[in-house]
Write a protein that holds these residues in place. Structure first.
Motif, PDB file in Angstrom:
ATOM      1  N   LEU A  54     104.329  35.071  37.676  1.00 25.91           N
ATOM      2  CA  LEU A  54     104.891  33.720  37.598  1.00 25.91           C
ATOM      3  C   LEU A  54     104.048  32.725  38.396  1.00 25.91           C
ATOM      4  O   LEU A  54     103.678  32.982  39.542  1.00 25.91           O
ATOM      5  N   GLY A  55     103.762  31.595  37.779  1.00 26.41           N
ATOM      6  CA  GLY A  55     103.036  30.539  38.474  1.00 26.41           C
ATOM      7  C   GLY A  55     101.556  30.801  38.676  1.00 26.41           C
ATOM      8  O   GLY A  55     100.895  30.084  39.428  1.00 26.41           O
ATOM      9  N   THR A  56     101.020  31.808  37.997  1.00 27.08           N
ATOM     10  CA  THR A  56      99.601  32.135  38.162  1.00 27.08           C
ATOM     11  C   THR A  56      98.719  31.111  37.448  1.00 27.08           C
ATOM     12  O   THR A  56      99.008  30.698  36.325  1.00 27.08           O
ATOM     13  N   ASP A  57      97.647  30.717  38.114  1.00 24.69           N
ATOM     14  CA  ASP A  57      96.698  29.764  37.532  1.00 24.69           C
ATOM     15  C   ASP A  57      95.517  30.463  36.865  1.00 24.69           C
ATOM     16  O   ASP A  57      95.026  30.014  35.831  1.00 24.69           O
ATOM     17  N   PHE A  58      95.052  31.570  37.488  1.00 23.35           N
ATOM     18  CA  PHE A  58      93.910  32.305  36.949  1.00 23.35           C
ATOM     19  C   PHE A  58      94.179  33.803  37.058  1.00 23.35           C
ATOM     20  O   PHE A  58      94.625  34.286  38.101  1.00 23.35           O
ATOM     21  N   ILE A  59      93.903  34.521  35.980  1.00 19.21           N
ATOM     22  CA  ILE A  59      93.981  35.980  35.983  1.00 19.21           C
ATOM     23  C   ILE A  59      92.567  36.516  35.819  1.00 19.21           C
ATOM     24  O   ILE A  59      91.889  36.211  34.829  1.00 19.21           O
ATOM     25  N   LEU A  60      92.115  37.287  36.803  1.00 15.26           N
ATOM     26  CA  LEU A  60      90.809  37.936  36.718  1.00 15.26           C
ATOM     27  C   LEU A  60      91.048  39.399  36.364  1.00 15.26           C
ATOM     28  O   LEU A  60      91.495  40.185  37.205  1.00 15.26           O
ATOM     29  N   TYR A  61      90.805  39.722  35.113  1.00 18.28           N
ATOM     30  CA  TYR A  61      90.937  41.104  34.651  1.00 18.28           C
ATOM     31  C   TYR A  61      89.587  41.777  34.861  1.00 18.28           C
ATOM     32  O   TYR A  61      88.600  41.442  34.208  1.00 18.28           O
ATOM     33  N   ILE A  62      89.542  42.717  35.805  1.00 17.65           N
ATOM     34  CA  ILE A  62      88.293  43.386  36.173  1.00 17.65           C
ATOM     35  C   ILE A  62      88.330  44.808  35.627  1.00 17.65           C
ATOM     36  O   ILE A  62      89.218  45.592  35.979  1.00 17.65           O
ATOM     37  N   CYS A  63      87.385  45.122  34.766  1.00 19.87           N
ATOM     38  CA  CYS A  63      87.407  46.418  34.088  1.00 19.87           C
ATOM     39  C   CYS A  63      85.986  46.963  33.951  1.00 19.87           C
ATOM     40  O   CYS A  63      85.094  46.260  33.475  1.00 19.87           O
ATOM     41  N   PRO A  64      85.752  48.209  34.369  1.00 23.67           N
ATOM     42  CA  PRO A  64      84.412  48.801  34.226  1.00 23.67           C
ATOM     43  C   PRO A  64      84.025  48.967  32.758  1.00 23.67           C
ATOM     44  O   PRO A  64      84.875  49.208  31.893  1.00 23.67           O
ATOM     45  N   VAL A  65      82.741  48.873  32.490  1.00 25.13           N
ATOM     46  CA  VAL A  65      82.244  48.967  31.115  1.00 25.13           C
ATOM     47  C   VAL A  65      82.441  50.357  30.513  1.00 25.13           C
ATOM     48  O   VAL A  65      82.347  50.519  29.289  1.00 25.13           O
ATOM     49  N   VAL A  66      82.708  51.359  31.346  1.00 27.15           N
ATOM     50  CA  VAL A  66      82.855  52.725  30.836  1.00 27.15           C
ATOM     51  C   VAL A  66      84.271  53.029  30.343  1.00 27.15           C
ATOM     52  O   VAL A  66      84.513  54.085  29.758  1.00 27.15           O
ATOM     53  N   ILE A  67      85.208  52.113  30.560  1.00 28.50           N
ATOM     54  CA  ILE A  67      86.578  52.323  30.080  1.00 28.50           C
ATOM     55  C   ILE A  67      86.593  52.220  28.551  1.00 28.50           C
ATOM     56  O   ILE A  67      86.007  51.292  27.981  1.00 28.50           O
TER      57      ILE A  67
END
Length: 309
Positions: free
Chosen positions: A89-102
């Motif tokens: 709730l109320g989030t301005d930015f979501i940084l989805y960090i995911c390794p390339v091997v997933i």
């Protein structure tokens, strides 16, 4: 782009909420420590951090901006996506960090679920996808994976595809400075532009600090008088320039025996790592002044970022 003088009217404090999310072991906490807290990437490259339990909240200040970063433990992603949870709730930015091997299907599934969270809890949030540890696979394979992912999103969650920005990142030496520039771009999105004004004398100090960083050899001890004579500056100006480098953990001080007067300094391993990236990614080869300007904004943004203890 040159900075401008700070306006005379006072700007109110601007609050931003950032969420770091992704699978376990993605490097979320490492990214936070390096780019928000100026930790040594050389140390973190060879260190396995304890998994984040629950979530950790860190508050940072950047001039008139207050940035709250929520680092969500990847082990508990099901919990964060539960309908009873309201952490987004109320989030301005979501940084989805995911390794390339997933596997792509796992990434697509995560983004599909995340799209519903955004719709229900933070419809105005920006979604930034850091496709991390890019040095683990070839460029050809990386591009293939991105094409496959875009095709899936286009077919299943076109609303996400239209709002997601994908960045290729790594804290490895080859891509470190490129990733630094990516985080400069992200920080500029986060902070309020009208709150980021610096006085001309501050910019002159930053330029001097950058010259020291780029013109002195790392891990070599220099007497402070050498800095003063080389740039024809007053002792107070030398101390200010070194102080900005110390804020970035780029310089180590050596004092005379009484421990009160600075005698010499040396650039750290962390500075060496940073400078290697700058020199590998120079925008204007053989034009030092332009190179200084290209680095000035990055240095200024990160040196002004302070953690609220």
């Amino acid at each position: 782009m040159d900075m401008e003088e700070k306006p005379t009217t006072k700007s109110p404090l601007t609050y931003k909420k950032i969420i770091l999310c992704g699978p376990p072991g993605a490097g979320k906490t490492t990214v936070k420590q390096i780019f928000f807290e100026k930790a040594n990437p050389l140390r973190l490259l060879n260190t396995t951090l304890e998994p984040t339990k629950g979530f950790e909240t860190s508050i940072y200040h950047q001039l008139k901006n207050e940035i709250a970063v929520f680092d969500l433990g990847g082990q508990e992603n099901k919990r964060w996506f539960d309908s009873d949870q309201e952490i987004f709730l109320g989030t301005d930015f979501i940084l989805y960090i995911c390794p390339v091997v997933i596997p792509i299907n796992e990434i697509a599934s995560f983004l599909f679920t995340l799209s519903h969270i955004i719709r229900d809890q933070c419809p105005d949030a920006r979604l930034l996808f850091l496709y991390h540890k890019r040095d683990l696979i070839t460029i050809r394979e990386l591009n293939k994976r991105i094409r496959t992912l875009r095709q899936f999103l286009n077919q299943n969650t076109p609303e996400i595809l239209g709002r997601i920005t994908i960045y290729l990142t790594s804290i490895g030496e080859l891509y470190f400075f490129t990733t630094y520039r990516i985080f400069e771009e992200i920080l500029r999105m986060i902070i309020s532009r009208e709150n980021f004004y610096l006085k001309s004398e501050t910019l002159q100090q930053v330029e001097l600090s950058l010259r020291v960083l780029l013109e002195f050899l790392p891990e070599v001890k220099y007497h402070i008088d050498m800095l003063i004579s080389r740039y024809h500056i007053a002792p107070s100006e030398a101390l200010l320039a070194l102080g900005k480098l110390k804020e970035m953990n780029f310089v180590k001080y050596h004092y005379i025996p009484d421990g009160k007067i600075l005698e010499s300094f040396q650039l750290t391993q962390q500075a060496k790592f940073y400078v290697a990236g700058i020199k590998r990614n120079l925008i204007y080869p053989n034009k030092f002044t332009e190179d200084l300007r290209s680095c000035q904004n990055i240095f200024t943004l990160f040196s002004q970022l302070k953690k609220n203890i």
